[in-house]
Design a protein around this motif. Structure first.
Motif, PDB file in Angstrom:
ATOM      1  N   VAL A 182      56.656  48.839  31.462  1.00 40.68           N
ATOM      2  CA  VAL A 182      57.833  49.519  30.935  1.00 40.68           C
ATOM      3  C   VAL A 182      58.865  48.522  30.442  1.00 40.68           C
ATOM      4  CG1 VAL A 182      59.740  51.067  31.496  1.00 40.68           C
ATOM      5  CG2 VAL A 182      57.436  51.535  32.365  1.00 40.68           C
ATOM      6  N   LEU A 183      59.104  47.482  31.235  1.00 40.94           N
ATOM      7  CA  LEU A 183      60.093  46.458  30.881  1.00 40.94           C
ATOM      8  C   LEU A 183      59.363  45.237  30.348  1.00 40.94           C
ATOM      9  CD1 LEU A 183      62.290  46.870  34.097  1.00 40.94           C
ATOM     10  CD2 LEU A 183      62.603  48.003  31.879  1.00 40.94           C
ATOM     11  N   ASP A 184      60.024  44.141  30.382  1.00 38.35           N
ATOM     12  CA  ASP A 184      59.385  42.873  29.996  1.00 38.35           C
ATOM     13  C   ASP A 184      59.674  41.859  31.090  1.00 38.35           C
ATOM     14  OD1 ASP A 184      62.051  42.074  29.586  1.00 38.35           O
ATOM     15  OD2 ASP A 184      61.950  42.636  27.471  1.00 38.35           O
ATOM     16  N   ASP A 185      59.161  40.647  30.882  1.00 38.11           N
ATOM     17  CA  ASP A 185      59.307  39.639  31.923  1.00 38.11           C
ATOM     18  C   ASP A 185      60.725  39.100  32.054  1.00 38.11           C
ATOM     19  OD1 ASP A 185      59.346  38.394  29.534  1.00 38.11           O
ATOM     20  OD2 ASP A 185      57.718  36.983  29.931  1.00 38.11           O
ATOM     21  N   ASP A 186      61.666  39.554  31.227  1.00 37.85           N
ATOM     22  CA  ASP A 186      63.053  39.112  31.373  1.00 37.85           C
ATOM     23  C   ASP A 186      63.766  39.813  32.526  1.00 37.85           C
ATOM     24  OD1 ASP A 186      62.755  37.387  29.274  1.00 37.85           O
ATOM     25  OD2 ASP A 186      63.435  38.849  27.767  1.00 37.85           O
ATOM     26  N   HIS A 187      63.238  40.924  32.987  1.00 35.46           N
ATOM     27  CA  HIS A 187      63.843  41.682  34.087  1.00 35.46           C
ATOM     28  C   HIS A 187      63.152  41.297  35.398  1.00 35.46           C
ATOM     29  CE1 HIS A 187      64.774  43.941  30.447  1.00 35.46           C
ATOM     30  NE2 HIS A 187      65.824  44.444  31.094  1.00 35.46           N
ATOM     31  N   GLY A 188      63.339  40.047  35.793  1.00 39.20           N
ATOM     32  CA  GLY A 188      62.666  39.552  36.990  1.00 39.20           C
ATOM     33  C   GLY A 188      63.102  40.252  38.256  1.00 39.20           C
ATOM     34  N   ASP A 189      64.403  40.525  38.394  1.00 42.88           N
ATOM     35  CA  ASP A 189      64.885  41.182  39.606  1.00 42.88           C
ATOM     36  C   ASP A 189      64.310  42.587  39.739  1.00 42.88           C
ATOM     37  OD1 ASP A 189      66.310  38.911  40.085  1.00 42.88           O
ATOM     38  OD2 ASP A 189      68.255  39.716  39.451  1.00 42.88           O
ATOM     39  N   ALA A 190      64.234  43.300  38.615  1.00 45.46           N
ATOM     40  CA  ALA A 190      63.670  44.649  38.665  1.00 45.46           C
ATOM     41  C   ALA A 190      62.185  44.614  39.049  1.00 45.46           C
ATOM     42  CB  ALA A 190      63.842  45.337  37.313  1.00 45.46           C
ATOM     43  N   LEU A 191      61.470  43.608  38.577  1.00 48.84           N
ATOM     44  CA  LEU A 191      60.066  43.485  38.942  1.00 48.84           C
ATOM     45  C   LEU A 191      59.904  43.224  40.433  1.00 48.84           C
ATOM     46  CD1 LEU A 191      58.707  41.344  35.953  1.00 48.84           C
ATOM     47  CD2 LEU A 191      58.551  43.819  36.280  1.00 48.84           C
ATOM     48  N   LEU A 192      60.777  42.385  40.993  1.00 48.14           N
ATOM     49  CA  LEU A 192      60.697  42.100  42.425  1.00 48.14           C
ATOM     50  C   LEU A 192      61.012  43.347  43.253  1.00 48.14           C
ATOM     51  CD1 LEU A 192      62.438  38.591  42.527  1.00 48.14           C
ATOM     52  CD2 LEU A 192      60.006  39.093  42.747  1.00 48.14           C
ATOM     53  N   VAL A 193      62.032  44.073  42.855  1.00 51.52           N
ATOM     54  CA  VAL A 193      62.382  45.301  43.583  1.00 51.52           C
ATOM     55  C   VAL A 193      61.271  46.338  43.453  1.00 51.52           C
ATOM     56  CG1 VAL A 193      64.014  47.206  43.708  1.00 51.52           C
ATOM     57  CG2 VAL A 193      64.864  44.887  43.353  1.00 51.52           C
ATOM     58  N   GLY A 194      60.722  46.477  42.259  1.00 51.58           N
ATOM     59  CA  GLY A 194      59.620  47.420  42.069  1.00 51.58           C
ATOM     60  C   GLY A 194      58.404  47.062  42.911  1.00 51.58           C
ATOM     61  N   THR A 195      58.141  45.760  43.023  1.00 50.48           N
ATOM     62  CA  THR A 195      57.017  45.335  43.871  1.00 50.48           C
ATOM     63  C   THR A 195      57.280  45.688  45.330  1.00 50.48           C
ATOM     64  OG1 THR A 195      56.576  43.499  42.346  1.00 50.48           O
ATOM     65  CG2 THR A 195      55.613  43.375  44.547  1.00 50.48           C
TER      66      THR A 195
END
Length: 381
Positions: free
Chosen positions: A320-333
């Motif tokens: 959905v997002l891209d790799d620029d949203h690192g914090d969101a990826l960590l929270v989603g994980t």
């Protein structure tokens, strides 16, 4: 005098005649010359309700074939046309044959399920796993000791590590001669692994270096191994309980690490908080596992659910997002990990339930009205 014969004839003719049943039945004469009525012959319906037939049927059900055959043959003598006694007698006679008796004794044994218990018994595999891990522990301790002692020769490292490994193996084998359960071995080995982990984390928590960092790792491994020994000796946990405790500490550290990675801060604070969270997870799930009868297999499935949930959370947000949203990826994980653990826990709620498959017995039986042997399957469904 002339009327006397005529009056006698009239009196004889006026006497009541015999009933039809008495006329049909032959008369029996007693020793005194008196005539008595013959005994009545029981009908077929009366034969079917006789006590001999009921007793013979019950004996056949209980497996008392000889007694059943005797009773049923007695019924057939009294009532040859009985609708059931001949077939039951033939079955009893067939089951009395040597081959049928051997087959019945072999195939019709009741299946007795072993009582399920959460108490583990001593295991040779547990001793072997403890010996392997503690041998590696001894080798590592020998290398670290030689590092602190500033060994200059490579042969010294080899000698000290060999000495440490031998000591670990010997102590493990000698101390467990009376037996060791899988849960006890897992508690001791887990203490060793967590000790090394805490020792390494202490380097970052207390900003250690040089011999201090090496000593922290050595002390952590030895200290937590001793703690594992105490738990194994006094708590006597099962392998599933130890696995649940380890998973609780591991996933608590993973989720806390993912969330703290979204914040900026000192590395030292990160390690301190991480150690506290992992310790709290270990202690919490150790207490929870004392009231649960859980297997190691179910814990592994729950761990697999956490891994899969974390990957799905990361993948979904990455698409959905891209790799620029690192914090969101960590929270989603982190959220995916929690969702996966919860889902796997729910889906495996019956994993350790007892197997209610009905016991089935196979018995020999006479097949058809013209003889022949077959097998009958009996079970409770």
């Amino acid at each position: 005098m002339v009327l006397a014969p005529f009056v006698l004839a009239v009196l004889v003719a006026a006497q009541p005649g015999p009933s039809s049943r008495e006329a049909a039945a032959p008369a029996s004469v007693t020793s005194s010359g008196a005539v008595s009525a013959p005994p009545l012959v029981a009908s077929e319906e009366a034969c079917a309700a006789e006590s001999d037939y009921a007793a013979g049927f019950d004996a056949l059900v209980r497996g008392q074939d000889a007694q059943a055959l005797e009773l049923l043959e007695r019924v057939m003598l009294v009532c040859p046309g009985h609708p059931y006694a001949p077939e039951l007698a033939r079955l009893a006679r067939t089951r009395l044959e040597p081959g049928a008796r051997l087959a019945q004794d072999t195939l019709a044994r009741p299946v007795v399920a072993a009582p399920e218990t959460s108490v583990e018994g001593p295991s040779k595999g547990a001793r072997a796993s403890l010996t392997v891990v503690q041998t590696l522990h001894g080798i590592t301790q020998g290398i670290l000791l030689c590092e602190i002692s500033n060994c200059q020769d490579g042969r010294a490292y080899v000698a000290v590590s060999l000495l440490g490994g031998g000591a670990g193996a010997a102590i493990s084998l000698l101390a467990t001669r009376s037996g060791l359960t899988q849960g006890q071995a897992a508690a001791i080995n887990s203490g060793t692994v967590w000790g090394f982990g805490y020792g390494l984390a202490s380097i970052g928590s207390f900003d250690l270096d040089g011999d201090s960092s090496t000593g922290a790792v050595m002390a952590g491994a030895l200290g937590f191994t001793g703690l594992g020994l105490l738990v194994a000796e006094f708590a006597r946990p099962t392998a599933g309980q130890v696995s649940l405790t380890n998973s609780g500490g591991l996933w608590a550290g993973v989720v806390a690490g993912l969330l703290m990675a979204t914040q900026s801060g000192e590395t030292q604070d990160f390690f301190i908080i991480e150690q506290g969270v992992v310790g709290a997870g270990l202690l919490t799930f150790a207490l929870v596992s004392r009231h649960l009868d859980i297997s190691r297999g179910r814990v592994l499935l729950i761990d697999a659910g956490g891994i899969l949930g974390g990957l799905m959370g990361l993948s979904a947000l990455f698409l959905v997002l891209d790799d620029d949203h690192g914090d969101a990826l960590l929270v989603g994980t982190a959220v995916g990990v929690l969702a996966g653990l919860g889902t796997a826990t729910f889906l495996t709620r019956d994993f350790d339930a007892p197997d209610n498959t009905p016991a089935v017995s196979v018995v020999p039986a006479a097949m058809g009205r013209h003889g022949g042997m077959g097998l009958a399957v009996l079970g409770q469904f």
